[in-house]
Enzyme design. Structure first.
Site, short mmCIF file in Angstrom:
data_model
loop_
_atom_site.label_atom_id
_atom_site.label_comp_id
_atom_site.label_asym_id
_atom_site.label_seq_id
_atom_site.Cartn_x
_atom_site.Cartn_y
_atom_site.Cartn_z
N CYS A 118 -23.99 -22.76 16.19
CA CYS A 118 -25.32 -22.40 16.67
C CYS A 118 -25.96 -21.51 15.61
O CYS A 118 -25.85 -20.29 15.64
CB CYS A 118 -25.24 -21.69 18.01
SG CYS A 118 -26.85 -21.22 18.71
N CYS A 174 0.87 -1.16 0.00
CA CYS A 174 0.00 0.00 0.00
C CYS A 174 0.91 1.22 0.00
O CYS A 174 2.05 1.14 -0.43
CB CYS A 174 -0.93 -0.03 1.21
SG CYS A 174 -2.22 1.24 1.16
#
Length: 623
Positions: A569, A476
């Site tokens: 879950c 970057c």
């Protein structure tokens, strides 16, 4: 997914790096042709005025050709190999796309809702959504069209550039094959653009109206997002459409400001009346006022034995922020050591800029002091000095606030900011990898005495575990972005710092080595070394997003040894941990791809969506 977005944001930064210099050139030319400052010497028709207008014409290059810059720049950042050829392919296919659009509108303009295609274009007008691109009269898709076409080309290049064709078709291999495919893809894409874009232009117009009239709330939200998202690399996607795209005004806020700079300089009306939209361009103020205050807070809270070392690190970083507007050397010295401070900094930055805007301070203030002075203070001082006095008063007030808040938080919560590390952190035995890196750097330094980057490149390559341990390597503005095979083969942070790295950010297999403004040169040397050792395809490796999340979650949960039980879950990962204090905060989990995090005693719930089972399976496989 996050890693891909980070790479996209980094790639967008390739052409953006050109805008700061071009903006300063245009601003200086506007200054030198301002009769209020240079008197009759700068009047229209004089030799002096003509010379600086010629220079200004060159300065406008990147702004006038912004679409082409992104079309060429994006493949340079995202193509896996043969980046130069990818840039050429992107340019050819983008021009082909616009020729197709021009053809559709020329013959069937009314069908697409474009009734004025035959009319001549008028300067300083929206022209019904039409524009000229490389001599082609086409729809003004702005940066959006350029990025979409470039994205298509990058996909075609990465998948088909190296494809082996039958011998009798060998002449069509490589770039020719990619351009051929792009030619046929652009026909339906151009048709869809003609069908959809005129409606999008209406939507953009409505959005611009909303943003412009959103007032101070809009300025605060924009500034906060532009700062808080820096760790993810997604801040590029926030400011670029405002600064260089059509989000607020046609053509972007920075070109708009520069085009009217001479007019603003000669007017005595308040800047907030002349250019109210420029309240979105104030985020350079934190670079000038707040970052030095943060550095001073770090120095004030450093250990006495480390104050000299700390000042040597922070003074250059603070000056770089103030004058050049580059804050990353400071940002990443504390970002992950004390993320709460980063949030506080983002909140105060947004509040400071919004306060300035409320008191009438607007302008193109996105750089450091040099850029701000060239584009604001110097040319506009005669009629608007009161505005800049207000700016400095507010800036210094917030600098004092930031200093005391940071100092209090660091001391109260014992954050390990620069100068507060363990006394022996930088005095340690070298590991095998660190020793090899040091010797390699010495060898490279003696063999390449005239190359200031080769020693660091060689050292970083070894410290990362060698070429075989690197899956992905890019950069970057000031950072090497690396994905490694085995994080355990990566040397310690202090070893990187001994080789002039500012800091290292760890996130499972993903690392960011903060190098500085010469990261592009260091990256180039590293890639050349890897090619010499037969690892030239490393940048083309695709990271499995599920594996990336699984590895990241294990790391953020405190490591494998801290995970006692793991189950699914519905759309959540439900984990029982040994020590809840070792679990990272919600911000860190969201950076990996989680939607939400809940911790109750030793039970940790991570909301991840419908891919829960796949992530758990991968986590168990890793563990």
């Amino acid at each position: 997914m996050m890693q891909k977005l980070q790479r996209f944001g980094a790639a967008m930064f390739v052409p953006v790096l050109l805008f700061s210099f071009a903006g300063i050139v245009v601003a200086l030319c506007s200054l030198f042709t301002n009769p209020l400052i240079f008197g009759s010497l700068a009047k229209e028709g004089t030799f002096w005025n003509g010379i600086w207008n010629v220079v200004a014409n060159g300065g406008w290059t990147v702004f006038n050709q912004v679409n082409l810059l992104f079309v060429v720049g994006l493949p340079i950042g995202l193509a896996h190999a043969a980046k130069g050829r990818a840039a050429m392919e992107s340019l050819v296919i983008y021009l082909t796309f616009n020729y197709f659009v021009a053809g559709f509108l020329q013959y069937w303009g009314p069908f697409f809702g474009v009734n004025n295609y035959a009319k001549d274009l008028v300067a300083n007008s929206t022209n019904g959504g039409l524009t000229m691109i490389a001599g082609i009269k086409t729809l003004n898709t702005s940066m959006v069209g350029a990025l979409l076409v470039a994205g298509i080309v990058i996909y075609l290049h990465n998948h088909f550039f190296d494809k082996k064709l039958p011998d009798w078709l060998a002449t069509f291999q490589g770039s020719t094959y990619v351009v051929m495919l792009g030619f046929f893809v652009m026909i339906p894409f151009a048709f869809l653009t003609c069908l959809v874009w005129p409606k999008i232009q209406l939507g953009i117009t409505s959005m611009q109206t909303f943003i412009v009239h959103s007032g101070l709330v809009g300025v605060w939200i924009y500034t906060f997002l532009n700062r808080i998202l820096i760790p993810t690399g997604l801040h590029h996607l926030v400011y670029i459409p405002f600064q260089f795209g059509p989000a607020v005004v046609e053509g972007g806020l920075q070109p708009y400001w520069l085009k009217h700079l001479a007019e603003f300089a000669q007017s005595s009306k308040p800047l907030s009346v002349l250019a109210p939209e420029l309240g979105f361009q104030l985020y350079g103020n934190e670079k000038v006022f707040l970052v030095p205050a943060i550095c001073y807070a770090f120095y004030a809270t450093a250990k006495k034995s480390k104050k000299k070392q700390t000042s040597a690190l922070l003074i250059p970083a603070a000056l770089t922020s103030v004058f050049a507007g580059i804050t990353e050397p400071v940002d990443f010295t504390y970002l992950f050591a004390a993320p709460v401070l980063w949030v506080i900094y983002s909140l105060l930055s947004a509040t400071m800029n919004t306060t300035m805007c409320a008191f009438g301070v607007v302008g193109n203030m996105t750089d450091g002091a040099i850029g701000i002075a060239a584009q604001n203070w110097i040319p506009l001082w005669p009629h608007h000095w009161q505005t800049y006095i207000i700016q400095f008063v507010i800036g210094f007030i917030f600098a004092i606030i930031v200093f005391f808040i940071f100092k209090y938080m660091i001391l109260k919560f014992n954050y390990i900011t620069p100068g507060r590390e363990a006394d022996d952190e930088d005095v340690k035995l070298l590991s095998k990898a660190e020793y090899k890196a040091k010797k390699a750097a010495e060898k490279a330094g003696s063999a390449n005495a005239n190359d200031p980057y080769i020693a660091r490149a060689s050292a970083y390559l070894e410290l990362l575990g060698g070429p075989s341990n690197i899956e992905d390597l890019t950069s970057c503005a000031t950072r090497l972005r690396v994905t490694v095979v085995d994080p355990n083969k990566v040397a310690s942070d202090s070893a990187f710092k001994q080789n002039k790295a500012v800091s290292v950010v760890h996130h499972g297999k993903a690392l960011q080595v903060i190098v500085g403004l010469d990261v592009a040169q260091v990256l180039e040397r590293m890639q050349a070394m890897m090619q010499e050792q037969g690892h030239d395809n490393v940048a083309s490796t695709e990271v499995d997003p599920t594996l990336e999340k699984a590895t990241g979650f294990i790391d953020l949960l405190g490591g494998q040894s801290n995970i006692e039980k793991l189950m699914s879950c519905a759309t959540r990962l439900r984990v029982t941990v040994v020590d809840p204090s070792l679990v990272a905060d919600e911000v860190a989990f969201k950076q990996v791809g989680a939607y939400n995090l809940e911790i109750k005693d030793k039970e940790v719930d991570i909301a991840v969506g419908l891919e829960t089972d796949d992530i758990i399976a991968k986590m168990k496989e890793i563990m």
